[in-house]
Structure formats: structure tokens, C-alpha cells
Design an enzyme around this catalytic site. Structure first.
Site, PDB file in Angstrom:
ATOM      1  N   HIS B 121     -22.058  13.992  25.241  1.00  0.00           N
ATOM      2  CA  HIS B 121     -22.689  13.742  23.945  1.00  0.00           C
ATOM      3  C   HIS B 121     -21.892  14.548  22.906  1.00  0.00           C
ATOM      4  O   HIS B 121     -21.353  15.612  23.225  1.00  0.00           O
ATOM      5  CB  HIS B 121     -24.123  14.246  24.045  1.00  0.00           C
ATOM      6  N   ASP B 198     -25.321  20.902  30.071  1.00  0.00           N
ATOM      7  CA  ASP B 198     -26.139  20.228  29.061  1.00  0.00           C
ATOM      8  C   ASP B 198     -27.228  19.484  29.829  1.00  0.00           C
ATOM      9  O   ASP B 198     -26.972  18.476  30.478  1.00  0.00           O
ATOM     10  CB  ASP B 198     -25.250  19.264  28.264  1.00  0.00           C
ATOM     11  N   GLN B 201     -30.645  15.388  29.246  1.00  0.00           N
ATOM     12  CA  GLN B 201     -31.170  14.284  30.051  1.00  0.00           C
ATOM     13  C   GLN B 201     -31.567  14.782  31.445  1.00  0.00           C
ATOM     14  O   GLN B 201     -32.539  14.317  32.031  1.00  0.00           O
ATOM     15  CB  GLN B 201     -30.127  13.163  30.193  1.00  0.00           C
ATOM     16  N   LYS B 224     -37.229  15.380  24.338  1.00  0.00           N
ATOM     17  CA  LYS B 224     -36.925  14.366  25.355  1.00  0.00           C
ATOM     18  C   LYS B 224     -37.820  14.549  26.574  1.00  0.00           C
ATOM     19  O   LYS B 224     -37.822  13.737  27.488  1.00  0.00           O
ATOM     20  CB  LYS B 224     -35.452  14.457  25.768  1.00  0.00           C
ATOM     21  N   CYS B 366     -23.966   8.488  20.046  1.00  0.00           N
ATOM     22  CA  CYS B 366     -23.443   9.849  19.881  1.00  0.00           C
ATOM     23  C   CYS B 366     -22.445  10.215  20.956  1.00  0.00           C
ATOM     24  O   CYS B 366     -22.394  11.365  21.401  1.00  0.00           O
ATOM     25  CB  CYS B 366     -24.550  10.900  19.885  1.00  0.00           C
TER      26      CYS B 366
HETATM   27  C1  LIG Z   1     -26.763  14.476  26.999  1.00  0.00           C
HETATM   28  C2  LIG Z   1     -27.256  14.916  25.663  1.00  0.00           C
HETATM   29  N1  LIG Z   1     -26.799  16.069  25.135  1.00  0.00           N
HETATM   30  C3  LIG Z   1     -27.221  16.531  23.954  1.00  0.00           C
HETATM   31  C4  LIG Z   1     -28.145  15.845  23.203  1.00  0.00           C
HETATM   32  C5  LIG Z   1     -28.571  16.401  21.886  1.00  0.00           C
HETATM   33  O1  LIG Z   1     -29.899  16.731  21.900  1.00  0.00           O
HETATM   34  P1  LIG Z   1     -30.648  17.183  20.554  1.00  0.00           P
HETATM   35  O2  LIG Z   1     -30.304  16.170  19.535  1.00  0.00           O
HETATM   36  O3  LIG Z   1     -32.071  17.184  20.937  1.00  0.00           O
HETATM   37  O4  LIG Z   1     -30.152  18.526  20.199  1.00  0.00           O
HETATM   38  C6  LIG Z   1     -28.649  14.645  23.704  1.00  0.00           C
HETATM   39  C7  LIG Z   1     -29.636  13.858  22.943  1.00  0.00           C
HETATM   40  O5  LIG Z   1     -29.377  12.988  22.159  1.00  0.00           O
HETATM   41  C8  LIG Z   1     -28.192  14.177  24.951  1.00  0.00           C
HETATM   42  O6  LIG Z   1     -28.643  13.026  25.449  1.00  0.00           O
END
Ligand SMILES: Cc1ncc(COP(=O)(O)O)c(C=O)c1O
Lengths: 275, 408
Positions: B121, B198, B201, B224, B366
Site C-alpha cells: 500500500h 503492515d 489487512q 478495518k 492506493c
Molecule cells: C495493506 C494496507 N496498508 C496500509 C493501509 C493504510 O491504512 P490507514 O489508511 O488506515 O492508515 C491500508 C488501508 O487502506 C492497507 O490496506
């Protein structure tokens, strides 16, 4: 069909479908039937910014009317742009520029699109409006008024000042002002002291086009006594270096009489699009 | 536990859109909120609202207790060894930025290397790019194979003595392939570099035991995981967090302040500057409890697997569909299905599905590098939560068929 009639027809067509899915079906049909757009014209300068899917829009002017063509890689978007084209293509710049595009709201299109798609729709509309605005005929040109000798005498100093103002605006690619470059094809001032300019660019698809046009407008509006400015952007006749003024040639070191007509210091002018 | 029982806990699932029942398949972007989460947040805001750690009065005490108790719950949930290792943040992105900045300040020198996977991401790419710019370090991507699996062999070879940290997602939000994080940590540690996972998910679909996996950092978002937005967690090993300088300066993160010298609060407050999201953080409690109870309930687990397997099968058996993240074994796949359909634009599909009541994601999600990796400009993604039913999945596949027919 007049613009108003055409809009009424579209609103009517759209109202036949109650369900949004059916309206989409209709848009998809429109998209599929949109006239083919050449692959070679899918260039970045024709890409409309702000859409999630890619949309290209191009137009030409014939007999004072704007003819649009467009394409998108998403079919519903293509249907939407097809709808816009069916309404606005073949209309005069004045007709398009003075339209409020309100019928889009009447058919509920904008509200029913996802926000990203709605932004895309707004971008498409803005692009069509901008094309019309850039080609708008000036009021000055339209009344074929006869200027008396006195009028001319009164307007002469203003004319000079407008030329000076034009010389303040530089081409984004060549370090010479647009007047000496020969980009100004026509310059009129009417009794109401409205200035009409017909001009071109050294190359079509100039990415800085909007900025330059705006610079011209602002610069000329600043001339004391000027009450309005209308600019027509044309690409015919096509600009070439023979239109450079004497000063510009000197400045760029180009000798047109010379058979080779190479600039005396070629390296300096590379990339200016002069060759 | 039956799926109907779970659905009752999520008020949003009753909604209808355009006169059709809502089918919410965009859970990877954010999950719906549980009723317990909503009522707790309302309750805290209405009746226990006071700034934490700051006052002696009753309300402040209650609010502080609720907040600090949540830290213990998170510690248990992740199986961290101490509560000092749990830092509250605003989400995964904030957690990763914190590490990128503070780990960078403490440990990264010019020419050092950071590795991330190609399937990250943007939140697990850009913070490292910024840090690398600042520190003149180098960021390198580790490839994934055509099925969406991380190339562990390449990872192993890419780690050099210059490699200081590997930041990898537990589950890609696009590919849905569950990375073998324990093995990854093993490889990295054997070569002497640290690992950030990270878990945005991963925490939802796999959970984590940070001691067993032995990762150095773990980041996740509350939203999430059915909790309130604006909540998030950074887990970090104590010895690392202690060596890292503070991230932001402000209230709460200090020991004593004077114009000559300021000392910093001990962990974890050192990393929690300013007023915290104290009305929302405690919602992590019921959310984590729910996640845990779902994961340990064999009835619902096998139901959820049935939904996943149905979708996997349906998507794989359609030869117009190209699924990104093709599992070798079904257990490698979280219920996150990104795909492209031949001759049809993902955005058109999403738009039509929306009018059928189905919420799915379209676009780049993203993760532009993943789009580039697979040579597409975007994808359509359906991501499933434990409250999604087999009937919804069947309706989705049927609707997809219908949409495709409209667009063909
Ligand atoms: C794998 C992953 N990393 C990071 C994020 C970023 O999360 P957040 O926007 O809640 O900080 C997301 C969510 O969109 C994600 O799916």
C-alpha cells in the site's frame, strides 16, 4: 435543431428510463456508437484531467462552429461524453460559451455519479467550455462598424499601447514576445474601445496555451481606456518562421535570406521548435 | 455463531441503497462498525468525556482508565510482552510514519537500504521514500511472482549488510495473499535486519502473535477491524522504541520541560504527544473481542471459508476474468479479490454494481506499483467480512454477470 431543442430532446430521452440501470444502458449504447477516435490522437495534451478513467477530447473549428470528438477507456464515461458532444458539437463558440450546461442537472446525471466520476463530468464540461471561450467571436468583430477619421485618430495611441502590451507577453518556448514572433494575426479596436485579437501559437497543443491566453488578456486589459478584450485562437494559417518580425530574427540570429537559413548559433535554439 | 447473529451486530448492514439491500463488499477499505463500538463511542463522548492523564477529577479518571485498559487489551490481542510496547496512533499510516521517522533518525545512515515489497500500500512505501530522501538511504522493492506471492528467494538475496529494515505487508490489500510473516522475519533476522509488518489487512484476517512471529514492529488500523476511525496501533519492541527519539513534541510525551532542557516521558507516552483520541481508542476493546470470538468459532470460520471458496471458484472459473493473487492453496488467500474483466473497464463495472446495491472498490487501490507490476490501470476489488453471506456472494457473481452483459 437548435441548442435548446436538442437539450429538450436529451432530457426527454433520458426521462423515458426510470431505473438508473436503464439510464446506464442508454449511456452505454451512446458510448458504443460514438464516432471512432484515432489512436494517434490519444495524446496527453488531449487527456482531460480529473477523471478516474481516461478521457481524450479534441475539436476543430469550421465555419465558426466547434466540432468535438472524444474517447474514453470506460464505456459509461464515453456515453456521457457522447451525450455532451451530441448537444454541443456543431454549435458556435458563442452559443456554447453562453450556455449554462444546466440540462446535466435536469437529467440528474451529476448527482447519480460516484464523486470521482462526477468530477470527471465537471472536467469534461469545463474543457468544452474552455474550447468555446477560446474561439469566441468578439463583439468588436461582429459589428461591421465604420470608423471615422476622428475615431481612428483617437484610437491610434491606444493601438500602439496594445501592441506594447502584447510585447510584454512571451512565448513559453521561444524567448521572443508573441508580437514579434508574428503570433498576432489580427488586431482591431472598435468604437466602444473593445479590443479584438486573432492569434495563434507556434505549435498546436501548446501545454501552456491557457496561461498565455490569460497573460494576453490581462496585459491588454491593463491598457488605459480598453473596455474589453476578445481573443480568437486559430491555427490557420499555420504559423511558421517567415512570420517572425525583423527584431525577432535579429534576436534569434536567423537570416531568412540565407539559403540554409540556419541560425548562426544553432545550439542555442535547439528545442525551440523552429525547425 | 451464525452469520445472521453477526449481522445483527452491524446496523449498517440493514441499509438499502437505490431501493436494493446493501451488499457491502468494500471491507478492505473500511469495515462496518459494530453496535457495541458505536454505543461505546457515544457513551464515552456523552458521559465520560475528559482529557486523559491530566486531571484529578472523576471524569478524567474514568476516561484515562478506559484508554489505558485498552492498551492492556491490545497487548493481549497481539501477545506483546509488555504494555510499553503498545503505542496508540491514528492508524496504520501514522504508525508506519512514526517508525520511518524515528527508526530512521536512530539507526539509518547514508547508503543504508530499506526493502519493501512490490505489493505494498502507498502507506508502506511513501514514508520510507521520505525517510530515504532525508537520510540519503536507498529504498528497494522486492518482487512478487505472477500469482502474487512474495519472492522469498529474491528477498533473501537482496538483504545485504546495508539493509537495515524490511517493511512488508502481512496481507496485500490488492492481492489478498497471506505472506508467511514468520518465515520472512526469520530470514531477515538471520541476516541482521529488522522487520516491520503492515498488519492493516492481516490483523483482520489472520491476527498476529508478535512474540511468536518475532517481528520488530507491527502496525494496524482500528477502522478495518470494526472499531472507530482514527484509532490505530503501533507495536514495537521495547528496546527499539527506547532507542528511538520522540516523533512529535507536545503535551503528555514529556518528563519535565524547561527552556534549558526537556526530558521525555517513558514509553509508551513518549510517542503519544498531544491530546489523544480518547473517545475512540476504547472501541478497540469490543472490536478486538469480536474479531477474536469470530476467529475461534469453528462454525462461523467454516461458513466464512465457504463464502471465500465460492467466490474464488466463481472468479477463477470465468475465463473473461483475470484474478490478481491466485492462491496455490486456498488457505493462502484472504477474502480479498481483485480482478480485471476482459474488454470491460473496472470503473464501469463498479458503477453498475453500485446501482445494484453492491459496494465494491475500483481503481488503483492506493497501490500503483502493484498495478504497474500486473500491467493494468486499475482493478475491481470485492473484499469480504465475516458478516457477508453466501447469498450476497451469489448475488454479486450474478450481478457481475449482468453488468458484464450490459457492457459487452
Ligand atoms: C495493506 C494496507 N496498508 C496500509 C493501509 C493504510 O491504512 P490507514 O489508511 O488506515 O492508515 C491500508 C488501508 O487502506 C492497507 O490496506
Amino acid at each position: 435543431m437548435t441548442l435548446e431543442e436538442k437539450k429538450a430532446e436529451v432530457i426527454d430521452d433520458f426521462s423515458m428510463y426510470e431505473e438508473w440501470l436503464d439510464k446506464y444502458e442508454y449511456l452505454i449504447e451512446l458510448g458504443k456508437n460514438l464516432e471512432a477516435y484515432p489512436e494517434s490522437e490519444k495524446t496527453d495534451d488531449k487527456l482531460i484531467k480529473g477523471c478516474q478513467s481516461r478521457v481524450w477530447l479534441d475539436y476543430k473549428v469550421e465555419d465558426g462552429k466547434l466540432f468535438f470528438r472524444a474517447d474514453s477507456d470506460a464505456i459509461i464515461t464515453k456515453g456521457i461524453i457522447s451525450l455532451l458532444i451530441s448537444v454541443y458539437s456543431g454549435r458556435t463558440a458563442d452559443e456554447i460559451a453562453s450556455d449554462d450546461f444546466g440540462f446535466i442537472e435536469n437529467i440528474g446525471l451529476k448527482e447519480n455519479l460516484s464523486p470521482t466520476r462526477a468530477n470527471g463530468l465537471v472536467s469534461m464540461i469545463n474543457t468544452i467550455k474552455a474550447a468555446a471561450e477560446a474561439n469566441r467571436k468578439s463583439a468588436a468583430k461582429e459589428d461591421d462598424e465604420v470608423l471615422s477619421a476622428d475615431d481612428v485618430k483617437a484610437l491610434a495611441p491606444m493601438y500602439e499601447n496594445v501592441v506594447l502590451a502584447l510585447k510584454q507577453v512571451y512565448d513559453p518556448e521561444i524567448p521572443v514576445n508573441i508580437y514579434d514572433l508574428g503570433l498576432i494575426y489580427e488586431l482591431n479596436i472598435n468604437k466602444a474601445r473593445e479590443v479584438y485579437i486573432k492569434m495563434t501559437f507556434t505549435a498546436p497543443n501548446c501545454p501552456m496555451a491557457d496561461e498565455v491566453l490569460n497573460d494576453v488578456k490581462v496585459s491588454v486589459e491593463d491598457v488605459p481606456g480598453v473596455t474589453g478584450v476578445k481573443i480568437d485562437l486559430v491555427f490557420e494559417p499555420v504559423w511558421d518562421r517567415s512570420m517572425l518580425s525583423e527584431e525577432a530574427r535579429l534576436e534569434l540570429g536567423i537570416d531568412l535570406d540565407d539559403e540554409n537559413s540556419e541560425p548562426s548559433e544553432p545550439t542555442e535554439y535547439d528545442g525551440y521548435g523552429l525547425h | 455463531m451464525k452469520v445472521e447473529d453477526i449481522r445483527k451486530m452491524f446496523p449498517a448492514l440493514d441499509a438499502s441503497v437505490y431501493g436494493k439491500p446493501l451488499v457491502y463488499f468494500d471491507n478492505a477499505a473500511t469495515a462496518q462498525r459494530m453496535d457495541k463500538v458505536l454505543s461505546l463511542m457515544g457513551d464515552l463522548s456523552a458521559y465520560h468525556n475528559a482529557n486523559i492523564h491530566r486531571a484529578v477529577h472523576k471524569l478524567a479518571g474514568d476516561a484515562t482508565d478506559a484508554y489505558e485498559k485498552t492498551r492492556d487489551l491490545v497487548k493481549e490481542f497481539l501477545n506483546a510482552s509488555s504494555r510499553e510496547e503498545i503505542v496508540f496512533t491514528s492508524g496504520t499510516t501514522a504508525s508506519i510514519n512514526l517508525v520511518a521517522f524515528c527508526f530512521g533518525e536512530a539507526f539509518i545512515r547514508e547508503g543504508d537500504e530499506i526493502l519493501v515489497s512490490e505489493a505494498e500500500h502507498h502507506s508502506n512505501i511513501v514514508p520510507w521514500q521520505l525517510m530515504c530522501q532525508r537520510k540519503k538511504a536507498v529504498l528497494k522493492p522486492v518482487p512478487v511472482d505472477d500469482d502474487g506471492y512474495l519472492r522469498l528467494d529474491v528477498l533473501e538475496n537482496m538483504i545485504s549488510s546495508r539493509t537495515k529494515l524490511v517493511a512488508i505487508t502481512q496481507i496485500s490489500n490488492v492481492l489478498g495473499i497471506i505472506n508467511p510473516v514468520k518465515e520472512i522475519v526469520n530470514i531477515c533476522h538471520s541476516k541482521g535486519c529488522k522487520v516491520l509488518i503492515d498488519g492493516a489487512q492481516g490483523v483482520v484476517h489472520s491476527g498476529i502473535d508478535v512474540q511468536d512471529v518475532d517481528c520488530d514492529f507491527y502496525a494496524f488500523s482500528g477502522h478495518k477491524l470494526y472499531a472507530a476511525t482514527g484509532t490505530g496501533v503501533l507495536y514495537g519492541k521495547k528496546e527499539l522504541l527506547e532507542e528511538m527519539p520522540p516523533y512529535m513534541g507536545g503535551g503528555e510525551m514529556i518528563g519535565t520541560v524547561s527552556f534549558k532542557e526537556t526530558t521525555f516521558a517513558p514509553l509508551p507516552e513518549k510517542f503519544e504527544a498531544g491530546t489523544q483520541n480518547f473517545n475512540a481508542v476504547p472501541t478497540l476493546g469490543p472490536a478486538m473481542e469480536f474479531a477474536r470470538s469470530v476467529a475461534s468459532d469453528s462454525e462461523i470460520v467454516s461458513y466464512n471459508e465457504k463464502v471465500r471458496d465460492y467466490l474464488l471458484e466463481a472468479l477463477l472459473s470465468d475465463d473473461r476474468i483475470r484474478l490478481f493473487g491466485v492462491p496455490h492453496r486456498t488457505i493462502d488467500k484472504a477474502p480479498v479479490f481483485s480482478f480485471a474483466m476482459k474488454g470491460v473497464h473496472h470503473e464501469d463495472l463498479a458503477l453498475i454494481l453500485d446501482k445494484m446495491g453492491i459496494a465494491v472498490r475500483s481503481g488503483q487501490m492506493c497501490a500503483e506499483p502493484v498495478m504497474d507490476r500486473f500491467g493494468v490501470t486499475g482493478m475491481l476489488r470485492a473484499s469480504i467480512a465475516p458478516y457477508n453471506t453466501l447469498e450476497e456472494a451469489e448475488y454479486f457473481i450474478k450481478s457481475l454477470e449482468k453488468a458484464a452483459a450490459m457492457l459487452a
